[in-house]
Design a protein around this motif. Sequence first.
Motif, PDB file in Angstrom:
ATOM      1  N   LYS A 194      12.871  -2.379   4.519  1.00 22.23           N
ATOM      2  CA  LYS A 194      14.110  -1.970   5.187  1.00 22.23           C
ATOM      3  C   LYS A 194      13.892  -0.702   6.004  1.00 22.23           C
ATOM      4  N   ALA A 195      13.157   0.242   5.424  1.00 25.23           N
ATOM      5  CA  ALA A 195      12.907   1.502   6.126  1.00 25.23           C
ATOM      6  C   ALA A 195      12.123   1.276   7.408  1.00 25.23           C
ATOM      7  N   ALA A 212      12.275   8.763  -7.243  1.00 25.28           N
ATOM      8  CA  ALA A 212      12.598   9.911  -6.397  1.00 25.28           C
ATOM      9  C   ALA A 212      11.521  10.131  -5.340  1.00 25.28           C
ATOM     10  N   ASP A 213      10.262   9.972  -5.751  1.00 21.30           N
ATOM     11  CA  ASP A 213       9.162  10.191  -4.813  1.00 21.30           C
ATOM     12  C   ASP A 213       9.163   9.141  -3.697  1.00 21.30           C
ATOM     13  N   SER A 257       9.697   9.784   0.225  1.00 26.26           N
ATOM     14  CA  SER A 257       8.614   9.390   1.115  1.00 26.26           C
ATOM     15  C   SER A 257       9.106   8.520   2.266  1.00 26.26           C
ATOM     16  N   ILE A 258       9.914   7.513   1.963  1.00 28.89           N
ATOM     17  CA  ILE A 258      10.344   6.615   3.039  1.00 28.89           C
ATOM     18  C   ILE A 258      11.378   7.276   3.949  1.00 28.89           C
ATOM     19  N   ASN A 295       0.810  -1.213   0.000  1.00 26.91           N
ATOM     20  CA  ASN A 295       0.000   0.000   0.000  1.00 26.91           C
ATOM     21  C   ASN A 295       0.847   1.269   0.000  1.00 26.91           C
ATOM     22  N   ILE A 296       2.063   1.189   0.535  1.00 22.29           N
ATOM     23  CA  ILE A 296       2.951   2.351   0.486  1.00 22.29           C
ATOM     24  C   ILE A 296       3.540   2.511  -0.910  1.00 22.29           C
ATOM     25  N   ALA A 297       4.195   1.464  -1.411  1.00 19.60           N
ATOM     26  CA  ALA A 297       4.799   1.551  -2.742  1.00 19.60           C
ATOM     27  C   ALA A 297       3.743   1.614  -3.840  1.00 19.60           C
TER      28      ALA A 297
END
Length: 338
Positions: free
Chosen positions: A289-290, A215-216, A220-221, A194-196
């Motif tokens: 990872k984030a 880049a976005d 964001s992360i 849902n994030i990506a």
Amino acid sequence: MAYYPVIMSASLGRGWLHDFDFKMDEAAKAGFKGVEIFYEDLDYVARKIAGNDNPNADQLLEATKHCYDACERNGLEIIGLQPFLFYEGLVDRDQHDKLIEKLKLWFKIVKILKTNTIQIPANFLPANELTGDLNIIAKDLQQVADMGAMEEPPIRFAYENLCWSTFVDTWEMLWKVTKLVDRPNFGVCLDTFNIAGRVWADPSLATGKTLNADADLKDSIERMVKEIDVRKVFYIQVVDAERLNSPLVKGHPFYVEGNPARMNWSRNARTFMYETDRGAYLPVEDVAKAIIFGLGYKGPVSMELFSRTMAEEGEHVPREHAQRGIASWKKLVDRLGL
């Protein structure tokens, strides 16, 4: 607290096709340590008990006890119940009140399941049925959080942005609402898809990506790591999705008139992480990872899946999904050194 693999009950196949007990057997055999219970599964077991499609509350609670016993027998921890759908921000306040009554039954269910978490996906009803006023949305969520806090033991809520939700479709909006709610038993579920799937991917485009995808997502992360309090992350879901052969627009097999493209994509074409042979292409490892290293998250990691493959018939379906899910988990552990 250590990491351990969890799978959602529905990820192992549709309830009307695949026996719940068999799905739990296969999850445990594959090596899963826990499960998210999908309400749909409880409902289908209750229908079997009732012998019709309209089980009553007592039959639903009986079905819940049956499902708990199946998990207990297999040594599977139940980390939560989901999805409590279409709740917050409703224009129709009579429907809001009906859902509050429904929630009282859900409290009984989670106690039988011996879990303490209910997941609320951010509302994705049409915009004319919802308010975009974040203060009203937060007030609605405060109401359920306060109700849950009065239960014994207390019940908490994991709020999740869906990449097609009407207003709360990004982690940024999710976190803004969560801060407004400001209750100790109200947190978030972070989902790599849902994030990506919102900031980086767009299945309606031929490229499968947004214009400034890389880049976005990076920006964001990086902000997510700085802003989110890991104590509010109740659990995470790690999953990928297929790169479609053609844009998901009118004429595509997954297209449904009136539904957001990302919703139709999610329902039909998610994959477990690293399944490049099935078209997986999102940079979800970067998101994982984030969350794990950047935020410092530890705890259950759910391999949540929705896919057309779940609706196939045969006992091989739960078995293959369980094996695919645990293979994804093992690769995640290896690549991230968990």
